[in-house]
Design a protein around this motif. Structure first.
Motif, PDB file in Angstrom:
ATOM      1  N   VAL A  21     -64.884  25.406  32.914  1.00 53.50           N
ATOM      2  CA  VAL A  21     -64.697  24.505  32.533  1.00 53.50           C
ATOM      3  C   VAL A  21     -65.690  24.708  31.329  1.00 53.50           C
ATOM      4  N   THR A  22     -65.016  24.083  29.473  1.00 53.80           N
ATOM      5  CA  THR A  22     -66.217  24.297  29.522  1.00 53.80           C
ATOM      6  C   THR A  22     -66.676  22.994  27.959  1.00 53.80           C
ATOM      7  N   VAL A  23     -67.535  22.671  27.334  1.00 56.56           N
ATOM      8  CA  VAL A  23     -68.215  21.867  26.999  1.00 56.56           C
ATOM      9  C   VAL A  23     -67.751  22.273  24.992  1.00 56.56           C
ATOM     10  N   ILE A  24     -66.721  21.378  23.877  1.00 54.23           N
ATOM     11  CA  ILE A  24     -66.972  22.288  23.028  1.00 54.23           C
ATOM     12  C   ILE A  24     -68.090  21.025  22.051  1.00 54.23           C
ATOM     13  N   THR A  25     -68.781  21.497  21.388  1.00 51.21           N
ATOM     14  CA  THR A  25     -69.703  20.884  20.128  1.00 51.21           C
ATOM     15  C   THR A  25     -69.702  21.308  19.213  1.00 51.21           C
ATOM     16  N   THR A  26     -70.344  19.894  18.012  1.00 54.37           N
ATOM     17  CA  THR A  26     -70.769  19.955  16.708  1.00 54.37           C
ATOM     18  C   THR A  26     -71.720  19.284  16.461  1.00 54.37           C
ATOM     19  N   GLN A  27     -72.256  19.434  15.544  1.00 54.92           N
ATOM     20  CA  GLN A  27     -72.870  18.662  14.812  1.00 54.92           C
ATOM     21  C   GLN A  27     -72.734  17.854  13.653  1.00 54.92           C
ATOM     22  N   SER A  28     -72.323  17.232  12.750  1.00 49.38           N
ATOM     23  CA  SER A  28     -72.730  15.897  11.640  1.00 49.38           C
ATOM     24  C   SER A  28     -73.909  15.432  11.445  1.00 49.38           C
ATOM     25  N   GLY A  29     -74.767  15.678  11.053  1.00 49.94           N
ATOM     26  CA  GLY A  29     -75.675  14.959  10.991  1.00 49.94           C
ATOM     27  C   GLY A  29     -76.720  15.074  11.692  1.00 49.94           C
ATOM     28  N   ASP A  30     -77.509  14.057  12.379  1.00 50.85           N
ATOM     29  CA  ASP A  30     -77.790  13.956  14.105  1.00 50.85           C
ATOM     30  C   ASP A  30     -77.203  13.780  14.813  1.00 50.85           C
ATOM     31  N   THR A  31     -75.869  14.159  14.514  1.00 54.12           N
ATOM     32  CA  THR A  31     -74.656  13.556  15.365  1.00 54.12           C
ATOM     33  C   THR A  31     -74.328  14.648  16.446  1.00 54.12           C
ATOM     34  N   VAL A  32     -74.247  14.770  17.688  1.00 50.05           N
ATOM     35  CA  VAL A  32     -73.039  15.609  18.074  1.00 50.05           C
ATOM     36  C   VAL A  32     -72.029  15.133  18.490  1.00 50.05           C
ATOM     37  N   HIS A  33     -71.160  15.817  18.467  1.00 54.44           N
ATOM     38  CA  HIS A  33     -69.175  15.632  19.004  1.00 54.44           C
ATOM     39  C   HIS A  33     -69.646  16.622  19.962  1.00 54.44           C
ATOM     40  N   GLY A  34     -69.362  16.292  21.276  1.00 55.76           N
ATOM     41  CA  GLY A  34     -68.812  17.050  22.250  1.00 55.76           C
ATOM     42  C   GLY A  34     -67.175  16.627  23.107  1.00 55.76           C
ATOM     43  N   MET A  35     -66.771  17.638  24.140  1.00 54.38           N
ATOM     44  CA  MET A  35     -65.557  17.452  24.279  1.00 54.38           C
ATOM     45  C   MET A  35     -65.677  18.469  25.252  1.00 54.38           C
ATOM     46  N   THR A  36     -64.725  18.362  26.910  1.00 59.21           N
ATOM     47  CA  THR A  36     -64.466  18.968  27.694  1.00 59.21           C
ATOM     48  C   THR A  36     -63.262  19.539  27.399  1.00 59.21           C
ATOM     49  N   ALA A  37     -63.157  21.026  27.554  1.00 61.77           N
ATOM     50  CA  ALA A  37     -61.913  21.377  27.778  1.00 61.77           C
ATOM     51  C   ALA A  37     -62.031  22.758  28.481  1.00 61.77           C
ATOM     52  N   ASN A  56     -54.391  17.655  18.612  1.00 65.04           N
ATOM     53  CA  ASN A  56     -54.741  17.396  17.662  1.00 65.04           C
ATOM     54  C   ASN A  56     -55.368  15.930  16.820  1.00 65.04           C
ATOM     55  N   SER A  57     -55.354  15.075  18.237  1.00 69.40           N
ATOM     56  CA  SER A  57     -55.682  13.703  17.904  1.00 69.40           C
ATOM     57  C   SER A  57     -57.566  13.721  18.044  1.00 69.40           C
ATOM     58  N   ALA A  58     -57.999  14.074  18.651  1.00 70.73           N
ATOM     59  CA  ALA A  58     -58.847  15.109  19.242  1.00 70.73           C
ATOM     60  C   ALA A  58     -60.462  14.401  18.346  1.00 70.73           C
ATOM     61  N   ARG A  59     -61.605  13.176  18.188  1.00 72.06           N
ATOM     62  CA  ARG A  59     -62.161  13.494  17.436  1.00 72.06           C
ATOM     63  C   ARG A  59     -62.774  14.626  16.907  1.00 72.06           C
ATOM     64  N   SER A  60     -63.153  15.512  18.027  1.00 73.35           N
ATOM     65  CA  SER A  60     -63.864  16.498  17.856  1.00 73.35           C
ATOM     66  C   SER A  60     -63.528  17.552  16.738  1.00 73.35           C
ATOM     67  N   LEU A  61     -62.321  17.794  17.067  1.00 70.25           N
ATOM     68  CA  LEU A  61     -61.706  18.666  16.196  1.00 70.25           C
ATOM     69  C   LEU A  61     -61.755  17.800  14.893  1.00 70.25           C
ATOM     70  N   ALA A  62     -61.373  17.500  13.514  1.00 62.75           N
ATOM     71  CA  ALA A  62     -62.531  17.075  12.899  1.00 62.75           C
ATOM     72  C   ALA A  62     -63.325  17.530  12.512  1.00 62.75           C
ATOM     73  N   ALA A  63     -64.525  16.815  13.150  1.00 64.03           N
ATOM     74  CA  ALA A  63     -65.799  17.195  13.267  1.00 64.03           C
ATOM     75  C   ALA A  63     -65.867  18.393  13.547  1.00 64.03           C
ATOM     76  N   ILE A  64     -65.327  19.569  14.237  1.00 64.27           N
ATOM     77  CA  ILE A  64     -65.642  21.132  13.818  1.00 64.27           C
ATOM     78  C   ILE A  64     -65.034  21.028  12.341  1.00 64.27           C
ATOM     79  N   GLN A  65     -63.858  21.118  12.111  1.00 59.70           N
ATOM     80  CA  GLN A  65     -63.564  20.900  11.291  1.00 59.70           C
ATOM     81  C   GLN A  65     -63.778  20.733   9.659  1.00 59.70           C
ATOM     82  N   SER A  66     -64.903  20.198   9.342  1.00 58.52           N
ATOM     83  CA  SER A  66     -66.212  19.683   8.155  1.00 58.52           C
ATOM     84  C   SER A  66     -66.815  20.625   8.567  1.00 58.52           C
ATOM     85  N   ALA A  67     -67.558  20.847  10.113  1.00 63.00           N
ATOM     86  CA  ALA A  67     -69.248  21.446  10.472  1.00 63.00           C
ATOM     87  C   ALA A  67     -68.847  23.324  10.005  1.00 63.00           C
ATOM     88  N   LYS A  68     -67.198  23.583  10.196  1.00 63.72           N
ATOM     89  CA  LYS A  68     -66.943  24.872  10.237  1.00 63.72           C
ATOM     90  C   LYS A  68     -67.761  25.736  10.817  1.00 63.72           C
TER      91      LYS A  68
END
Length: 156
Positions: A21-37, A56-68
């Motif tokens: 079980v993993t948690v995928i994380t990314t950061q946008s400004g001061d906000t950390v986005h995370g999801m279990t996968a 494709n509907s996960a909010r984290s997807l757009a955040a990861i693509q934006s943060a790269k």
């Protein structure tokens, strides 16, 4: 003519494959986005790469693509609550993140990877994200396992 696939039955069949079980994380400004996968695997040792799959509907997807960039935390056996929390059922008042791999990851995870986004491939209702590993750390603890809809333990 192809037989009709029952999505619930197909999910049950996929569920027979035990995974970590993993948690995928990314950061946008001061906000950390995370999801279990649990769709996570190594891709290449040279260059070091891994992949994750995100709906494709996960909010984290757009955040990861934006943060790269994104992190992957392989959860330890004692981190079921963290898994539940990031699976959309907030149960924790506080989640401890740590640095060290270039993006915030989950403190206490058995392995943590920091990646830059190399490629994204839409595949049906998910997107396959390929990350180039920039840094990683790991520990000797037992991982959290998931199979057939339930958390499991390694039995020696």
């Amino acid at each position: 003519m192809e037989p009709e696939i029952d999505p619930k039955d197909l999910r049950a069949a996929f569920g027979k494959f035990a995974t970590g079980v993993t948690v995928i994380t990314t950061q946008s400004g001061d906000t950390v986005h995370g999801m279990t996968a649990n769709s996570f695997t190594s891709v290449s040792m040279s260059p070091p790469m891994l992949l994750i799959c995100i709906h494709n509907s996960a909010r984290s997807l757009a955040a990861i693509q934006s943060a790269k960039a994104f992190g992957v935390s392989v959860l330890a056996a004692h981190q079921q609550a963290v898994s539940t929390h990031f699976a959309g059922k907030p149960v924790l008042d506080h989640v401890a993140f740590c640095e060290g791999v270039g993006v915030p990851t989950i403190q206490g995870a058995v392995a943590r990877f920091g990646c830059t986004l190399e490629q994204a491939h839409v595949a049906g209702d998910h997107t396959i994200l390929v990350g180039r590993i920039k840094a990683y750390v790991h520990a000797e603890d037992e991982p959290l396992l998931f199979c057939a809809g339930a958390y499991r333990e390694i039995v020696a």
